[in-house]
Design a protein around this motif. Structure first.
Motif, mmCIF file in Angstrom:
data_model
loop_
_atom_site.group_PDB
_atom_site.id
_atom_site.type_symbol
_atom_site.label_atom_id
_atom_site.label_comp_id
_atom_site.label_asym_id
_atom_site.label_seq_id
_atom_site.Cartn_x
_atom_site.Cartn_y
_atom_site.Cartn_z
ATOM 1 N N UNK A 76 0.830 -1.203 0.000
ATOM 2 C CA UNK A 76 0.000 0.000 0.000
ATOM 3 C C UNK A 76 0.869 1.259 0.000
ATOM 4 N N UNK A 77 1.903 1.279 0.821
ATOM 5 C CA UNK A 77 2.816 2.435 0.855
ATOM 6 C C UNK A 77 3.523 2.621 -0.484
ATOM 7 N N UNK A 78 3.932 1.508 -1.090
ATOM 8 C CA UNK A 78 4.641 1.589 -2.369
ATOM 9 C C UNK A 78 3.731 2.127 -3.461
ATOM 10 N N UNK A 79 2.468 1.719 -3.454
ATOM 11 C CA UNK A 79 1.503 2.254 -4.412
ATOM 12 C C UNK A 79 1.375 3.768 -4.245
ATOM 13 N N UNK A 80 1.292 4.216 -2.998
ATOM 14 C CA UNK A 80 1.185 5.648 -2.748
ATOM 15 C C UNK A 80 2.418 6.409 -3.194
ATOM 16 N N UNK A 136 -5.375 0.281 4.331
ATOM 17 C CA UNK A 136 -5.694 1.547 3.670
ATOM 18 C C UNK A 136 -5.191 2.718 4.477
ATOM 19 N N UNK A 137 -5.230 3.900 3.866
ATOM 20 C CA UNK A 137 -4.801 5.123 4.538
ATOM 21 C C UNK A 137 -5.744 5.449 5.678
ATOM 22 N N UNK A 138 -5.201 5.908 6.808
ATOM 23 C CA UNK A 138 -6.013 6.237 7.976
ATOM 24 C C UNK A 138 -6.798 7.517 7.714
ATOM 25 N N UNK A 139 -7.964 7.352 7.115
ATOM 26 C CA UNK A 139 -8.772 8.497 6.711
ATOM 27 C C UNK A 139 -10.239 8.143 6.925
#
Length: 601
Positions: free
Chosen positions: A30-34, A66-69
């Motif tokens: 997930x971090x790499x995608x971002x 997922x992103x903490x949102x």
């Protein structure tokens, strides 16, 4: 990873070690995608401001990482309503930005959501998702967001769930229609390609994970990740809230159309059987202006779950945190459930006040052992023609605020939003026909307390182009972010054109079509977060350091904290005797403070 039972039957699942390896791999993917999305996008909204998020899902469409949102909803459901799982193929990509059609999975139209199924040997194993705010998608004004919007149709093109790629082949006609509806087609095209590239990277990492551990083991690990998050959040929920009813109300100052304040009322009910009910039906009616927020049913669970597990820095966001609330009651036609086509472009003002209302519930339940309130971040947009290139420009500049104090620490100073960032001075000065003249802490804006609220900022720009129009969004200029447990409310912000000059003028906090001339000065002063605990309990040495660092003035140190300071060659020294006299008498406090101490806001 695999074990045999005593009777010889083979059972496949993830053991404790494998579980942590897979959890780490998913979070890394997930971090790499971002990171890929950020580095390949063309717009500063993504590259500099970092307004994007990514996620991975299991085969049932349940989020694994997922992103903490706590803003969105179940993003797959709108797609499945048009494209059943059986119709999906490897290489497909699905896309939408339809706020109303997705029930608030997307909350304003500039946000584009792309999602791709992941197949291995013809079997659907999960999904990957990329999402980003695009600079302009049409609408009434450049940037597609305006405080003057009175209809959702003025906020840009609406894309229902569509298939953007079929088995790896792009629908170029669909992209041409989209690009024709933006004022900056080259930038938008580049951003869409970056969103697609992030998905393709996510697909590769997902299939690599499946190839290493097998489908059954990965599926079991995904379920365990979600279930343990749910168990952890439910246990913390039970510790925090006893059975009963809790209610809190906060306010959005105005809507840009002359209305306000708008009440956001949240009632939380915990039954003896452990059922959790969130009721928002007493919230104000929807607004003519663009502050309406389509609250997806999972949002209350996300707000509760993310806050409850925030003490665990390794806790990822996943579907387990979406299961805390058993029933969500909303009222159609309210600010949290507007009727189409009510505008929603500035929904963050309402969403962030909704979070403050939930923090109020935590404070009532814990007798002040939770966060105070924070203001929403500020946004200004400068629109015009760059004299150097003769091309139109759009400088959408986010501006930081001070965040709420915590029961154990000061609030964060100068924070934009989650992991997002302000535009750096060097970027602003070299990209747009403006000059950043001043950028620093807005002294005395943090709410006084044992733990001081974070301070906002002062950001001052000089316009270097002719005939520029501006829009502005400031929050909490009427009703300051409240303090708690003896802490005082944060101080409000303001926006001024040409401060200190004969033609000085104050701006409304929500305004558009503000005309600016060359060499006009725009000064934004953002507010701070509420304080926590009585200000007299803050060590005098901490107040002294705040003064020397520019967070608190000597005058407010005396008036708010009861600390007398004398000037010295190296700064300030504490007048111990005078401080003792000032702190000998303490103001009686109550649970909350907004300009004055009250039991309830």
């Amino acid at each position: 990873m695999k074990r045999k039972e005593d009777d010889g039957a083979r059972v496949t699942g993830a053991d404790a070690i494998t579980l942590e390896i897979i959890a780490g791999a998913v979070n890394a993917a997930q971090d790499e995608m971002g990171a890929l999305l950020e580095r390949t996008a063309m717009s500063p909204m993504i590259r500099e401001k970092k307004d994007y998020w990514t996620a991975l899902y299991d085969a049932q469409g349940r989020m694994v990482a997922g992103t903490l949102l706590p803003l969105f909803g179940r993003v797959l459901e709108p797609i499945l309503a048009h494209y059943p799982v059986e119709s999906m193929r490897p290489g497909d990509i699905y896309w939408y930005n339809d706020c109303y059609g997705s029930r608030g999975a997307i909350t304003h139209s500039p946000d584009q959501l792309l999602l791709s199924p992941v197949f291995v040997d013809g079997e659907l194993c999960g999904f990957v998702q990329s999402w980003a705010h695009l600079t302009d998608i049409g609408g009434a004004t450049p940037g597609s967001l305006s405080p003057q919007a009175t209809s959702h149709f003025q906020e840009g093109i609406i894309v229902p769930p569509v298939r953007l790629y079929r088995e790896g082949v792009a629908n170029e006609e669909l992209l041409r229609v989209f690009e024709r509806n933006t004022r900056f087609p080259v930038t938008v095209r580049g951003d869409m390609r970056a969103l697609v590239a992030a998905l393709r990277l996510g697909e590769r990492r997902f299939t690599e994970l499946l190839g290493r551990f097998g489908r059954d083991v990965v599926a079991d690990a995904f379920a365990q990740i979600q279930d343990r998050s749910e168990r952890r959040a439910r246990a913390l929920m039970k510790e925090t809230f006893r059975p009963g009813s809790y209610e809190f109300e906060d306010y959005v100052d105005n809507d840009g159309a002359g209305g306000g304040p708008y009440a956001i009322n949240v009632r939380l009910e915990i039954t003896n059987e452990g059922k959790v009910i969130v009721d928002t039906t007493k919230t104000a009616d929807q607004s003519p202006g663009p502050i309406n927020y389509i609250m997806n049913p999972v949002v209350p669970s996300l707000i509760l779950g993310i806050y409850l597990t925030s003490r665990d820095p390794l806790q990822p966001l996943n579907d387990g945190l979406m299961r805390l609330v058993d029933e969500v009651r909303v009222r159609e036609g309210s600010l949290l459930q507007p009727v189409f086509p009510a505008p929603v472009g500035l929904r963050s003002l309402t969403w962030l006040r909704l979070q403050s209302a939930f923090m109020g519930l935590f404070n009532i339940a814990s007798e002040g052992n939770a966060l105070a309130a924070s203001p929403a971040y500020s946004i200004s947009m400068l629109r015009g023609t760059d004299p150097a290139s003769a091309e139109p420009f759009l400088a959408a500049d986010g501006c930081a605020v001070g965040y709420a104090a915590r029961p154990f620490s000061d609030g964060l100073d100068a924070v934009y939003f989650v992991a997002q960032k302000n535009y750096p001075a060097e970027f602003v000065n070299t990209t747009y026909p403006v000059r950043l003249r001043h950028y620093g802490i807005n002294t005395d804006t943090g709410g006084p307390g044992r733990w001081r609220g974070g301070c906002g900022v002062v950001r001052e720009l000089e316009v270097l182009a002719d005939d520029v129009t501006m829009s502005i969004r400031l929050d909490s200029t009427r009703k300051a972010p409240w303090g708690v447990a003896g802490g005082m409310s944060g101080r409000v912000g303001r926006a001024t054109i040409n401060p200190g000059r004969p033609d000085e003028r104050r701006l409304d906090p929500l305004a558009d079509q503000i005309r600016l001339r060359k060499h006009d000065i725009v000064r934004l002063e953002t507010g701070g977060g509420g304080g926590h605990g009585h200000p007299y309990d803050r060590p005098a040495e901490s107040v002294q350091l705040d003064v020397m660092r520019g967070f608190v003035s000597p005058e407010r140190a005396r008036l708010d904290y009861g600390v007398a300071l004398a000037e010295a060659r190296d700064g300030f020294v504490i007048d111990e005797a005078q401080t003792a006299r000032l702190r000998a008498t303490r103001t009686e406090t109550r649970l909350f403070h907004r300009e004055t101490y009250v039991d309830r806001i």
